[in-house]
Design a protein around this motif. Structure first.
Motif, short mmCIF file in Angstrom:
data_model
loop_
_atom_site.label_atom_id
_atom_site.label_comp_id
_atom_site.label_asym_id
_atom_site.label_seq_id
_atom_site.Cartn_x
_atom_site.Cartn_y
_atom_site.Cartn_z
N SER A 113 10.44 99.20 -9.56
CA SER A 113 10.75 100.34 -8.54
C SER A 113 11.04 99.78 -7.09
CB SER A 113 9.65 101.35 -8.59
OG SER A 113 9.68 102.41 -7.56
N ARG A 114 11.59 100.31 -6.41
CA ARG A 114 11.85 100.11 -4.89
C ARG A 114 10.94 100.92 -4.11
NH1 ARG A 114 16.72 97.21 -3.75
NH2 ARG A 114 17.25 96.15 -5.65
N ARG A 115 10.32 101.90 -4.77
CA ARG A 115 9.59 102.86 -4.04
C ARG A 115 8.29 102.22 -3.61
NH1 ARG A 115 5.07 106.25 -4.92
NH2 ARG A 115 5.19 108.25 -3.82
N ARG A 116 7.81 102.28 -2.45
CA ARG A 116 6.80 101.63 -1.59
C ARG A 116 6.75 99.88 -1.93
NH1 ARG A 116 1.49 104.59 -3.63
NH2 ARG A 116 0.52 102.77 -3.05
N LEU A 117 7.83 99.55 -2.06
CA LEU A 117 7.81 97.74 -2.25
C LEU A 117 7.28 97.53 -3.50
CD1 LEU A 117 8.01 96.65 1.57
CD2 LEU A 117 9.95 97.23 0.25
N ILE A 118 7.27 98.23 -4.40
CA ILE A 118 6.53 97.92 -5.68
C ILE A 118 6.98 96.58 -6.29
CG2 ILE A 118 6.06 98.49 -8.21
CD1 ILE A 118 5.32 101.15 -7.21
N TYR A 119 8.57 96.32 -6.16
CA TYR A 119 9.36 95.28 -6.86
C TYR A 119 8.85 94.12 -6.07
CZ TYR A 119 12.78 95.50 -2.89
OH TYR A 119 13.36 95.28 -1.71
N ARG A 120 8.33 94.22 -5.01
CA ARG A 120 7.81 92.83 -4.11
C ARG A 120 6.38 92.29 -4.49
NH1 ARG A 120 12.66 90.96 -2.05
NH2 ARG A 120 13.49 92.32 -0.43
N PHE A 239 -0.04 86.67 5.55
CA PHE A 239 0.63 86.90 4.24
C PHE A 239 1.98 87.68 4.58
CE2 PHE A 239 -1.54 90.94 4.32
CZ PHE A 239 -0.68 91.85 3.78
N ALA A 240 3.08 87.40 3.64
CA ALA A 240 4.29 88.37 3.77
C ALA A 240 4.89 88.26 2.45
CB ALA A 240 5.17 87.59 4.93
N PRO A 241 5.96 89.08 2.07
CA PRO A 241 6.50 89.19 1.02
C PRO A 241 7.70 88.05 0.86
CG PRO A 241 7.27 91.12 1.98
CD PRO A 241 6.31 90.44 3.06
N ARG A 242 8.05 87.75 -0.37
CA ARG A 242 9.24 86.82 -0.56
C ARG A 242 10.50 87.89 -0.44
NH1 ARG A 242 10.40 81.81 -4.24
NH2 ARG A 242 12.43 81.34 -3.30
N ASP A 243 11.13 87.89 0.86
CA ASP A 243 12.25 89.02 0.98
C ASP A 243 13.36 88.24 1.55
OD1 ASP A 243 11.30 88.59 3.49
OD2 ASP A 243 10.22 90.64 3.62
N THR A 244 14.09 89.09 2.26
CA THR A 244 15.15 88.69 3.22
C THR A 244 14.94 87.54 4.27
OG1 THR A 244 15.17 90.67 4.38
CG2 THR A 244 16.54 90.88 2.51
N LEU A 264 1.91 94.78 1.24
CA LEU A 264 1.20 96.23 0.83
C LEU A 264 1.99 97.09 0.33
CD1 LEU A 264 -0.68 96.39 4.54
CD2 LEU A 264 -1.65 96.82 2.23
N ALA A 265 1.62 97.30 -0.81
CA ALA A 265 2.67 98.27 -1.57
C ALA A 265 1.71 99.20 -2.71
CB ALA A 265 3.46 97.46 -2.77
N ALA A 266 1.31 98.89 -3.81
CA ALA A 266 0.70 99.81 -4.74
C ALA A 266 -0.67 99.45 -5.04
CB ALA A 266 1.62 100.17 -6.11
N GLU A 267 -0.77 98.18 -4.85
CA GLU A 267 -2.05 97.32 -5.22
C GLU A 267 -2.84 96.89 -4.42
OE1 GLU A 267 -0.77 94.38 -8.27
OE2 GLU A 267 -0.50 95.59 -9.88
N ARG A 268 -4.14 97.06 -4.37
CA ARG A 268 -5.01 96.57 -3.29
C ARG A 268 -4.65 94.97 -3.10
NH1 ARG A 268 -11.25 98.23 -4.80
NH2 ARG A 268 -11.24 100.53 -4.21
N LEU A 269 -4.63 94.61 -1.73
CA LEU A 269 -4.73 93.17 -1.39
C LEU A 269 -5.77 92.26 -2.35
CD1 LEU A 269 -4.30 93.56 2.28
CD2 LEU A 269 -2.26 93.21 0.81
N PRO A 270 -5.72 90.88 -2.61
CA PRO A 270 -6.48 90.47 -3.22
C PRO A 270 -7.63 89.89 -2.45
CG PRO A 270 -4.58 88.99 -2.80
CD PRO A 270 -4.34 90.32 -2.37
#
Length: 548
Positions: A113-120, A239-244, A264-270
């Motif tokens: 899902s693209r919602r809330r950047l879950i796919y990242r 930290f940052a996602p692997r994105d554009t 920062l998406a759906a799961e807690r930061l580790p």
């Protein structure tokens, strides 16, 4: 006057007597030595003896002394072979995998899902998708520059991506210079350099007295903020996602700066609760005011009581920047008001806003917050749960409870010593008995043990003490952080990992020492790029997974 010369017969007789005596002594010495070394016990001619070497096979006892053989020097012990003893070899992967990050693979992420950047987020390959080859280095790969030169220079061949040099050209992030990249220290909100930007923050809160040691940078770019904080004895988890923004975290790691792939998406930061003294977002594009304020609620979880949250970029100072951001003043004002309301609902206090920087502070306890919660529509407190559980754990829209206190002046969870005393002081989690099985005495013994072990390591590997040889170090099972603490005077940083399978969760202790780390599961790929670490340390790792 000379005497008369001896006659010739007399000389001959003397020589014969001498030779006879010498011959007798030689024969006697030989026979005596033979007797001394186990030779024949009798010299009578009727008795004879022969020394025989008998070859007795290892696998059988049928050989007898009746089959004398000549001496045989060939090996007769042959190791048993089995399929388990055969060494496996793994070929190199295709060069297209040189930057492969299995759990943050761009193609696989498109299934989610693209919602809330879950796919990242982390999405690891199924067993059938696992590669059985070794990730290769890119063509022309070279050893990174030694620290501190690496803060400013990275070989182009090691991270062959020029996209940011074009996209962020006016923001002074990165420049391409022949066979290398140069990092001037700029950022989107600090084109004049991170040092000057940090100086501006230092005019608003105290960065020099040791009370701020650990920081987290959300949406870090190439981590220049964290890179320049190191000279002020503040260590940052960037930290940052692997994105554009291709390879931004990879650039950070190649520079010798702590960083992980994350979002920062759906799961807690580790990370555990109450980990960081300071959190930072500089135009990080995180929608802080959306989804019920869930992202600020997560920052609140990992922020230490009394810790600071720093925001620069939209919507801060919108009156000045609205046109440049190509947004209306009304829209920006609405966004800032919404963020202010979320921060207030978390009982944070806004302490400063000057120029492009705004700073809030988390309360040192929740006594007053509990009273306010009863009178407002603030997020409810979370039910009793483990606030440090953060491996594949969903975020919530409830406020993480701070430990109980008896007065408004008491710091929840215990007050930390200032850096550098914090490193060796007994962490509050231990002194208050909240870490099962770990006492102050055990903590002190562990610290001394790792000092001795490090001395042994240095004796085994003299390069460990050489300046510039190692920079990025990974401790796969850090426990109390003793290995990292023993290395504190070396020009290195250590990513302290507490495996999700560990019987005791000690990552909060590591952060209370002023060190950094993360959770992970070593049955999966880590959230980092290939070739991240110069040295990997493993103590009691495999025993955690022996039945897996």
């Amino acid at each position: 006057m000379a005497g008369p010369k001896p006659s010739k017969p007399s000389i001959i007789r003397t020589n014969v007597y001498s030779l006879t005596l010498i011959l007798f002594l030689c024969i006697f010495s030989y026979l005596f030595g033979l007797w001394q070394h186990g030779g024949p016990t009798s010299l009578l001619p009727a008795t004879t003896s022969t020394t025989t070497v008998v070859d007795i096979a290892c696998s059988t006892a049928t050989a007898t002394a009746t089959a004398p053989k000549t001496i045989d020097f060939t090996a007769h012990h042959v190791a048993a072979t089995s399929s388990e003893a055969v060494m496996k070899t793994y070929p190199l992967c295709n060069i297209s995998y040189s930057e492969y990050t299995p759990c943050q693979d761009g193609k696989r992420s498109l299934k989610f899902s693209r919602r809330r950047l879950i796919y990242r987020e982390r999405h690891c390959p199924a067993k059938s998708e696992l590669l059985k080859c070794r990730v290769p280095a890119p063509y022309g790969y070279r050893n990174p520059f030694a620290w501190p030169t690496s803060r400013d220079l990275v070989w182009y061949a090691n991270v062959p991506h020029k996209e940011l040099t074009v996209e962020k050209a006016v923001q002074n992030w990165i420049r391409y210079e022949g066979d290398r990249f140069r990092f001037p220290g700029g950022g989107t909100m600090f084109p004049n350099g991170a040092d000057a930007y940090i100086d501006d923050i230092g005019k608003l809160i105290n960065l020099n007295d040791g009370s701020i040691r650990t920081a987290i940078d959300t949406g870090c770019g190439v981590a220049s903020w964290g890179a320049y904080l190191l000279s002020r004895n503040i260590i940052t988890m960037s930290f940052a996602p692997r994105d554009t923004h291709e390879a931004q975290v990879q650039f950070a790691l190649e520079r010798g700066v702590p960083a992980l792939i994350g979002v920062l998406a759906a799961e807690r930061l580790p990370y555990p609760s109450r980990a960081f003294d300071m959190a930072h977002c500089s135009r990080c594009l995180i929608p802080w005011n959306q989804f019920g304020g869930i992202y600020l609620i997560e920052v609140d979880r990992v922020l230490r009581p009394g810790g600071y949250w720093i925001l620069s970029g939209p919507p801060i100072n919108w009156k000045k920047h609205a046109r440049g951001w190509q947004r209306t003043k009304e829209d920006l004002n609405k966004e800032q008001t919404a963020i202010e309301n979320v921060a207030k609902s978390l009982c944070w206090e806004k302490i400063k806003e000057k120029g492009d920087i705004a700073i809030w502070r988390k309360p040192i306890n929740h006594l007053n917050c509990k009273t306010n919660q009863k009178l407002s529509q603030n997020p409810p407190f979370c039910p009793v749960q483990d606030p440090d559980k953060a491996w594949y754990t969903q975020m919530g829209t409830c406020l993480t409870r701070l430990p109980e206190v008896s007065s408004n002046r008491e710091t929840a969870g215990g007050e930390l010593a200032k850096w550098p005393q914090r490193l060796n002081a007994v962490p509050p989690r231990i002194s208050k008995g909240t870490v099962k099985g770990i006492t102050p005495e055990i903590f002190q013994q562990n610290s001394e043990l790792w000092k001795k072990r490090l001395s042994y390591y240095k004796a085994m590997n003299n390069q460990l003490g050489q300046s510039g040889r190692y920079r990025n170090i990974l401790d796969m099972n850090a426990h109390l952080g003793g290995f990292a603490a023993a290395l504190i005077d070396f020009p290195v940083w250590v990513m302290n990992v507490v495996p999700a399978e560990a019987k005791i969760n000690t990552l909060g202790v590591i952060y209370e020492r002023g060190l950094i780390g993360t959770y992970t599961n070593w049955c999966e790929a880590m959230s980092t790029y290939p070739r991240t670490y110069d040295l990997i340390h493993a103590d009691s790792v495999f025993s955690l997974y022996k039945d897996r």
